[in-house]
Design a protein around this motif. Structure first.
Motif, short mmCIF file in Angstrom:
data_model
loop_
_atom_site.label_atom_id
_atom_site.label_comp_id
_atom_site.label_asym_id
_atom_site.label_seq_id
_atom_site.Cartn_x
_atom_site.Cartn_y
_atom_site.Cartn_z
N SER A 118 -6.07 -1.24 -9.80
CA SER A 118 -5.81 -1.25 -11.24
C SER A 118 -5.65 0.17 -11.76
CB SER A 118 -6.94 -1.97 -11.97
OG SER A 118 -8.18 -1.33 -11.69
N ALA A 121 -2.24 1.91 -10.72
CA ALA A 121 -1.02 1.40 -11.35
C ALA A 121 -0.51 2.29 -12.49
CB ALA A 121 -1.26 -0.01 -11.87
N SER A 122 -1.37 3.17 -13.02
CA SER A 122 -0.89 4.00 -14.15
C SER A 122 0.28 4.87 -13.74
CB SER A 122 -2.02 4.87 -14.70
OG SER A 122 -2.27 5.96 -13.85
N ASN A 124 2.76 3.96 -12.20
CA ASN A 124 4.02 3.19 -12.17
C ASN A 124 4.93 3.53 -13.35
OD1 ASN A 124 3.15 1.94 -9.89
ND2 ASN A 124 2.46 0.06 -10.91
#
Lengths: 320, 245
Positions: A118, A121-122, A124
């Protein structure tokens, strides 16, 4: 025990295993390609505490014995062992379920994890991450994402033709310069898909690896727009040297990494001639061995200490 | 202006749009589909020292600007640039990632205004957890969950649902279920609007992207009460939300 999950021949994992050996810390390296010999069961008690068992190559490991987890996964579908399976082969479902369970355990067990999916994912979305970067006191380069060529021309003029373009997402792209009046036919292609343009900031590059609360800064000297491709862009390789980060900037790097939920990160900075600090992005799965091999900075060693919760790690933080 | 962002097939978003429009005025509410966003003929998204902004010129002539928005209902899950499927898998995947990265940033830029729901880095629609994770979180908040965790399959169709919006309960809780636990679940998930689903008075999962029509006038009234307070129609002086129940 430290659990490492990925492809052990990859240099970031290989170096970490070397350092765990040096420390004498117990570990288990699960080769992602051996998914057919791996199983993970999860259980929960009435209070919601996770437990379970990892089975790997016919050995059983209670999850409660694992105190640190390093994940460096490859997309299952790129693994030769997965690709050769028939579409209906139950091993495909098994491989997917294995990773799903690993992710649940990584997210919710409370174990030290480098890094949770989680949090990773930043990366992305670069402009999304840039909003966090700005909140933590770093400058982000002036950025325009558009599908309108005239807006790009105006942006270039505003920045005296000192503009680069690169991907918006986490897809790796080679950063390249763009000038207002170059290749209008190519510029017209942005009508089909928006492109990210940024003011090209002058200065030198710093890569800061943050491990919990420890920082290693590496200065990169290169004439290239994208130092990772310096040899292709300029004919000369980038020169990497260890760099002393001042305490205030180191603390900001630690806080940014923490705000993004990352226990280990690679932060790309550029320091301008007047000392302003720009941050381009925070890499959640840094290939740190490139920097370590050029500078001798003990990144893998500190990562091993951090994952094994070793006293030496805390002694370094507290400067004992 | 209240903006509803949704997929073309989202009947609940269209229902919400019609009901809000009927209750306010046509110019106070707008609905924009992923296709309209995808084919916008001019997109500008900027990140600069003065802040984060965007401006869209849609094909129908409408201009969408951040400064005009006072409340956003985000029903976007994933932007699928279908037309790019014709040019090959690699290009299609690249464009998909680029567009979803763009909209993640745009939606995140809206978090300073009421946004139901904010995106997360893993999903445009908000917190994306598996049923096993929702149940684990619920268990830690003392909500009952089915035996044999983790669930092997998708949970069966729930027989009871409640919505927690800004801490307020819409719907009727199953007997024995603690409202405080439900509010904590919504709070810990970071979703201001979260539907909790139950089967036989046991929590089975939650979603930040619920069907809205089952909440009928309750959800409309909630949003209208907020707008009546001046919160959501762009009035310069904002009034705080009423105290959660």
């Amino acid at each position: 025990m430290v659990l490492i999950w990925g492809i052990p021949s990859e240099s970031p994992i290989q170096r970490l295993l070397d350092e765990l050996d040096t420390l004498g810390q117990p570990y288990l390296a699960v080769n992602q390609r051996h998914f057919s010999e791996t199983a993970l069961t999860l259980t929960v008690d009435t209070g919601g505490t996770l437990d379970g068992t990892l089975t790997y190559q016919q050995q059983f490991y209670p999850l409660t014995t694992i105190t640190g987890l390093y994940i460096r996964l490859t997309d299952d579908e790129t693994l030769p062992e997965y690709q050769c399976l028939a579409g209906s082969d139950p091993l495909r479902a098994h491989a997917r379920q294995l990773i799903q369970r690993l992710m649940i355990w990584a997210e919710w067990s409370g174990c030290r994890v480098v890094n949770r999916l989680s949090a990773m994912a930043s990366n992305n979305s670069k402009p999304y991450q840039a909003q966090f970067i700005q909140q933590h006191g770093f400058l982000a380069p002036d950025t325009l994402i558009t599908n309108e060529p005239t807006d790009v021309l105006t942006f270039c003029q505003h920045h005296n033709d000192r503009v680069i373009y690169k991907s918006i997402s986490g897809v790796r792209s080679i950063v390249q310069t763009w000038q207002a009046n170059s290749e209008p036919d190519r510029l017209a292609l942005i009508r089909h898909c928006p492109v990210q343009f940024q003011h090209q900031v002058d200065g030198f590059d710093l890569r800061v690896h943050v491990i919990g609360e420890l920082c290693f800064a590496t200065r990169i000297t290169a004439c290239a727009t994208d130092y990772r491709y310096a040899l292709q862009q300029t004919g000369e390789s980038a020169v990497l040297t260890a760099y002393d980060l001042d305490d205030e900037l180191a603390q900001r790097c630690v806080e940014l990494s923490r705000a993004l939920g990352l226990d280990f990160s690679g932060i790309d900075l550029r320091i301008t001639p007047d000392g302003a600090v720009y941050c381009f992005e925070v890499n959640p799965c840094p290939a740190y061995t490139y920097y370590e091999s050029h500078t001798g900075q003990p990144i893998a060693a500190r990562l091993a200490e951090y994952l094994s919760d070793h006293d030496a790690y805390y002694q370094r933080i507290w400067r004992l | 202006m209240i903006l509803i962002l949704c997929h073309l097939h989202d009947a609940d978003a269209r229902w919400l749009y019609q009901r809000l429009q009927r209750a306010t005025s046509p110019e106070s509410v707008a609905i924009i589909s992923t296709d309209e966003l995808l084919y916008a003929h001019r997109i500008q998204h900027t990140v600069s020292p003065s802040g984060v902004d965007f401006r869209f010129h849609l094909q129908n002539g409408r201009i969408l600007e951040k400064k005009d928005l006072s409340l956003v209902i985000n029903r976007l899950c994933y932007i699928d640039p279908l037309i790019w499927k014709w040019v090959g898998t690699q290009q299609y995947q690249y464009v998909s990632q680029e567009l979803n990265a763009l909209y993640l940033s745009l939606l995140h830029a809206l978090t300073a205004i009421p946004l139901y729901n904010p995106p997360t880095a893993t999903w445009l629609g908000g917190r994306h957890l598996s049923p096993a994770e929702w149940q684990l979180l619920a268990l830690r908040l003392e909500l009952p969950i089915p035996p044999n965790w983790p669930p092997a399959d998708e949970p069966a169709q729930p027989d009871q649902r409640v919505l927690i919006v800004d801490g307020q309960l819409l719907g009727e809780l199953p007997t024995g279920i603690s409202l405080a636990s439900c509010q904590q679940l919504a709070g810990q998930s970071g979703m201001p609007l979260l539907e909790l689903q139950f089967t036989d008075a046991v929590f089975v999962q939650a979603t930040p992207m619920p069907l809205l029509q089952p909440y009928g006038t309750d959800i409309i009234d909630y949003l209208l009460t907020s707008t009546a307070n001046g919160t959501h129609l762009g009035h310069t002086e904002r009034i705080a939300h009423s105290t959660p129940a």
